[in-house]
Write an enzyme that holds these catalytic residues in place. Structure first.
Site, mmCIF file in Angstrom:
data_model
loop_
_atom_site.group_PDB
_atom_site.id
_atom_site.type_symbol
_atom_site.label_atom_id
_atom_site.label_comp_id
_atom_site.label_asym_id
_atom_site.label_seq_id
_atom_site.Cartn_x
_atom_site.Cartn_y
_atom_site.Cartn_z
ATOM 1 N N LEU A 71 53.759 14.252 34.524
ATOM 2 C CA LEU A 71 55.055 14.083 35.182
ATOM 3 C C LEU A 71 54.880 14.422 36.655
ATOM 4 O O LEU A 71 54.229 15.419 36.995
ATOM 5 C CB LEU A 71 56.118 15.013 34.571
ATOM 6 C CG LEU A 71 56.631 14.682 33.172
ATOM 7 C CD1 LEU A 71 57.597 15.767 32.693
ATOM 8 C CD2 LEU A 71 57.321 13.330 33.147
ATOM 9 N N ASP A 72 55.457 13.621 37.537
ATOM 10 C CA ASP A 72 55.404 13.912 38.963
ATOM 11 C C ASP A 72 56.125 15.221 39.261
ATOM 12 O O ASP A 72 56.993 15.650 38.485
ATOM 13 C CB ASP A 72 56.044 12.774 39.757
ATOM 14 C CG ASP A 72 55.203 11.499 39.721
ATOM 15 O OD1 ASP A 72 54.002 11.602 39.410
ATOM 16 O OD2 ASP A 72 55.763 10.417 39.987
ATOM 17 N N PRO A 73 55.798 15.868 40.387
ATOM 18 C CA PRO A 73 56.394 17.177 40.689
ATOM 19 C C PRO A 73 57.915 17.224 40.628
ATOM 20 O O PRO A 73 58.486 18.196 40.125
ATOM 21 C CB PRO A 73 55.883 17.455 42.109
ATOM 22 C CG PRO A 73 54.543 16.781 42.145
ATOM 23 C CD PRO A 73 54.731 15.512 41.351
#
EC number: 5.4.99.25
Length: 314
Positions: A71-73
């Site tokens: 998952l992206d930040p």
């Protein structure tokens, strides 16, 4: 379900002491759960999935962890984290269906037929990874299993997307905006499910840290709710039950042969059944995972290779 009445198996090794297999999933002590468990984490915004997994590794005292789908930040939500030996099974999330809830920010007022426009994307779509992606930028097909409008405003839609792994939701939002003639971009994004894990059983980092502290004081209840047996991540796979003697051979690197097979059965979750060339999980009679593998021949045969070993889990 195919069931066999004989439990023959090849003899294994030369040791006079048979190796100890894992206890049944619901009978493990906390150390065993920590070394072969999974946490369905509610990832917070800010850190990357890799950073969060590293925090959990340090908090639980494991040498190795893995997460089930990056998952992206800025993205929050469902991030299964596999502890200890369970990290070997991270591949089961590679093709797992994902579900997201996202805000679609339109750049102008939504057209009257916006619901019909959105519905047109409930199909196989073509996407190219973004320039900053770690994978090769080539056009590829991804299935949108379902696409629902949960809420609608003049310039904003709340969407629930159930899609194939590897779908770029940001690009999907952009393309919907083009089709609507307004332009659009993705606002907030939250993953609500991956594989058999969903947002109904999420735990936060704070929950985990508190539960570890309680467990250190002798109260294990909260930690046992947070760290689930690793087999939970495999419940969508067809099962091949094998004799303990065959499981010990797998622990030494052998595949599963027909004489060691007790029975086969469908997945505990979903409708997957054991078919030739399908991925399966081999388990002991009491449900402890032994290996991930590929079913390569009839498990009811009298002899021959049945499950080709992909990942040893004992």
């Amino acid at each position: 379900m195919a069931t066999r009445g004989r439990h023959r198996s090849r003899t294994s090794g030369t040791s006079s002491e048979p190796m100890t297999l894992r206890a049944p999933p619901d009978e493990r002590d906390l150390d065993s759960l920590r070394s072969f468990g999974v946490v369905n984490l509610d990832k917070p915004p800010g850190p990357s999935a890799h950073q969060v997994a590293a925090w959990i590794r340090d908090a639980t005292g494991q040498d190795r962890v893995a997460h089930g789908g990056t998952l992206d930040p800025k993205v929050t939500g469902c991030l299964p984290v596999l502890l200890g030996d369970a990290a070997r099974m991270a591949q089961v999330f590679d093709n797992a269906v994902k579900e997201y809830v996202t805000v679609l920010e339109l750049h102008d007022q939504a057209p009257a037929d916006i619901a019909d426009i959105v519905a047109e994307f409930e199909t196989d779509i073509y996407q190219k990874p973004p320039r900053k992606s770690a994978v090769k930028r080539q056009l590829r097909s991804r299935r949108i299993h379902s696409l629902d409008i949960l809420e609608q405003g003049d310039r904003r839609l709340l969407l629930r997307v159930r899609c194939a792994s590897g779908t770029y939701i940001r690009k999907l939002c952009h393309d919907i905006g083009l089709a609507a003639g307004t332009g659009a971009h993705m606002g907030d994004l939250r993953r609500t499910a991956t594989g058999t894990f969903d947002d109904g059983s999420l735990s936060t980092m704070h929950d985990l840290v508190d539960a570890l502290a309680f467990a250190a004081d002798g109260d294990e209840a909260q930690l046992r709710e947070i760290i689930q047996p690793a087999e939970r991540a495999l419940s969508h796979l067809p099962r091949v039950t094998i004799a303990p003697s065959a499981a010990r051979e797998v622990a030494e690197g052998a595949p599963v042969y027909a004489p060691g097979v007790i029975e086969t059965g469908p997945a505990e979750v979903g409708d997957a059944t054991p078919e030739i060339d399908s991925q399966v999980v081999s388990v002991t009679p009491d449900g402890a995972a032994v290996c991930l593998g590929t079913l390569v021949s009839d498990p009811d045969a009298d002899s021959g290779l049945v499950v080709e070993l992909d990942r040893m889990l004992v």
